[in-house]
Design a protein around this motif. Sequence first.
Motif, PDB file in Angstrom:
ATOM      1  N   THR A   9       0.699  -1.171  -0.194  1.00 10.48           N
ATOM      2  CA  THR A   9      -0.014   0.103  -0.290  1.00 10.48           C
ATOM      3  C   THR A   9       0.943   1.415   0.013  1.00 10.48           C
ATOM      4  N   HIS A  13       0.870   3.865  -3.124  1.00 12.60           N
ATOM      5  CA  HIS A  13       0.621   5.307  -2.784  1.00 12.60           C
ATOM      6  C   HIS A  13       1.505   6.356  -3.389  1.00 12.60           C
ATOM      7  N   LYS A  17       0.878   8.878  -6.162  1.00 12.80           N
ATOM      8  CA  LYS A  17       0.762  10.261  -5.769  1.00 12.80           C
ATOM      9  C   LYS A  17       1.823  11.274  -5.669  1.00 12.80           C
TER      10      LYS A  17
END
Length: 264
Positions: A9, A13, A17
């Motif tokens: 995760t 991410h 991002k």
Amino acid sequence: MGSTYPINTLVSHFKEKHKNHMSSNEYQLDCIALGAHLRLILHKGLPYLLFFYENKINIWISVYSVNTEDNDVMFQIQFQSVDTNKSLVFQANVTPFDDQEHCLNCLHHICSNNYHKYSKVGSNYDIINKSMEFSVEKSYLSSLLSCKHVYYTVNIMEETEDSLQKSLIRNLECPVCKMPMSAPIFRCRKGHAICNICSKKLTKCPLCKSQLTNSRCFALEGIAQDIELCCSNKKNGCTFTGNVNQCIAHENYCSVKPIHNLKM
């Protein structure tokens, strides 16, 4: 209770991002990036969080492991002068990430989580910088590197028994005799250091040819006094440790010092 973020995760991410804020093995930074920052470094496929905070006076750096695997790793910081070829290398430990201790919002002084140690609702959040693994004054870097503009690279590396010792010896090495320097350490007009013995033999700096002075390099003298080095005969079984002066004195009579037989 601290927490460990799901590795997949976290990496996903950053890729989605903050792709510009992640890299493999190392990350290069500039000493003008004031404020608190977070980066992701991948080392052998495993993620590590790089926290760094700067104000006009100091730099603080920590690297945190978010892995459940037990890895013998550390991080290395190399400060490089923009104007010269001089550099300084330091090493520090990678520590397990704990959200109560290492929250980025706490570092920004905007965290309001009651259970975070340094949140703004707490009474001691100002000391979060002091809890970080590495810190240095910018004036100290400018003095040793003879340069106001400095950039630095942080990289993850395998922890080895002699890595820190080699780094410290490299920073203390006299440019003339190549031996570790100890007090008194002198410097030229541009800030390059030279050991006491070699300074008596020369009038100009061997690196930049500027005039040698009687000014002392107290920052390096402090490092030479405080660091703990191993005897150079460690590989032969010697267990002695001490600062630069103590090691030099010891190695003159070390009981396991190799004896070279000359053939006549």
